[in-house]
Write a protein that holds these residues in place. Sequence first.
Motif, PDB file in Angstrom:
ATOM      1  N   LYS A  45      45.814 -13.338  -8.340  1.00 33.94           N
ATOM      2  CA  LYS A  45      46.218 -14.709  -8.617  1.00 33.94           C
ATOM      3  C   LYS A  45      47.482 -14.709  -9.465  1.00 33.94           C
ATOM      4  N   GLU A  46      48.355 -15.643  -9.177  1.00 35.29           N
ATOM      5  CA  GLU A  46      49.593 -15.824  -9.924  1.00 35.29           C
ATOM      6  C   GLU A  46      49.602 -17.259 -10.424  1.00 35.29           C
ATOM      7  N   LYS A  47      49.767 -17.450 -11.717  1.00 44.55           N
ATOM      8  CA  LYS A  47      49.635 -18.783 -12.313  1.00 44.55           C
ATOM      9  C   LYS A  47      50.618 -19.784 -11.702  1.00 44.55           C
ATOM     10  N   GLU A  93      49.320 -20.912  -8.408  1.00 38.86           N
ATOM     11  CA  GLU A  93      48.165 -21.790  -8.539  1.00 38.86           C
ATOM     12  C   GLU A  93      48.606 -23.200  -8.954  1.00 38.86           C
ATOM     13  N   THR A 108      52.784 -26.493 -17.789  1.00 37.46           N
ATOM     14  CA  THR A 108      51.914 -25.394 -18.228  1.00 37.46           C
ATOM     15  C   THR A 108      52.523 -24.027 -17.911  1.00 37.46           C
ATOM     16  N   VAL A 109      53.498 -23.992 -16.981  1.00 38.03           N
ATOM     17  CA  VAL A 109      54.134 -22.713 -16.637  1.00 38.03           C
ATOM     18  C   VAL A 109      55.633 -22.709 -16.956  1.00 38.03           C
ATOM     19  N   LYS A 143      50.474  -9.692  -7.583  1.00 41.06           N
ATOM     20  CA  LYS A 143      50.967 -10.986  -8.043  1.00 41.06           C
ATOM     21  C   LYS A 143      51.985 -11.555  -7.054  1.00 41.06           C
ATOM     22  N   ASP A 148      45.690 -11.566 -17.431  1.00 41.57           N
ATOM     23  CA  ASP A 148      45.767 -11.340 -16.000  1.00 41.57           C
ATOM     24  C   ASP A 148      45.474  -9.893 -15.629  1.00 41.57           C
TER      25      ASP A 148
END
Length: 256
Positions: A32-34, A37, A62-63, A126, A221
Amino acid sequence: MKKISLSLLVLMLFTLTIQTNVFAYSYGDPNKEKIAEVYKKMVVKLNESPPNYEEAKELFLTVKEEIDMHMGEDASRFILDPLNSEDKQSTIQNMEKLLALNISRRLIAVEKSFEEFDKSKKILAKGFATYQALSPAVREIDSELDEQIKNQFDITLESLGNPGLFGVGEKPSDIEQFKQNKKVILDSLKELFNIEAFDVGHFTKSQTEQELENEQVRSGDEYTDYSDWRNWIPLLVIVLVIAGTVIYFVKRKTSK
């Protein structure tokens, strides 16, 4: 005394079991990569009727810090400007380009740490997670190209080789094969999303090449790669401690 010893044994086994579970499962999903997502959640919000720009922006924020750090503040403005203007189509298109940029960043990082199998495998995961989020957009334009890019990622993973477990299943790495696959993936994304170059605004000026080489996947992560035999050592130690404890109390009981 026997009851105390038995209780102590149960307590030790319970504690060690918890430690084993924490060791095995406390790491995040490497696939998963933030940023990817957040992109998927933003698309959902933007596809509401009417588009929910406020929540889409909150998701992006958030990123933002991570994007500013690794891809430059211009990359964040590239998303925030159409969001603030409530331009749904441009926001989604620019997010797609940002994901392509993130794939480039991950593949470059893999090349920099190519000989470090565990690290490069995590970073590649990732990159592929980012592509999986982008895949529906690619498939909508060219389904055949989508399958080709996924296949290129598979071959790229194989190019990393495998140190094997205790020497079993060992496979040499192939840096030239990696570079070839990397070029095919990035060239395909550049053409598909009309991106002039991935190196423009790719990294902030403060991030040196050495920092890139030493880039670590965030602790939240990280995960444990059990294809590396060294990662089995803590588990083996725990098992030996448990076995030794059981044998000790069994012998002590039978000797009385």
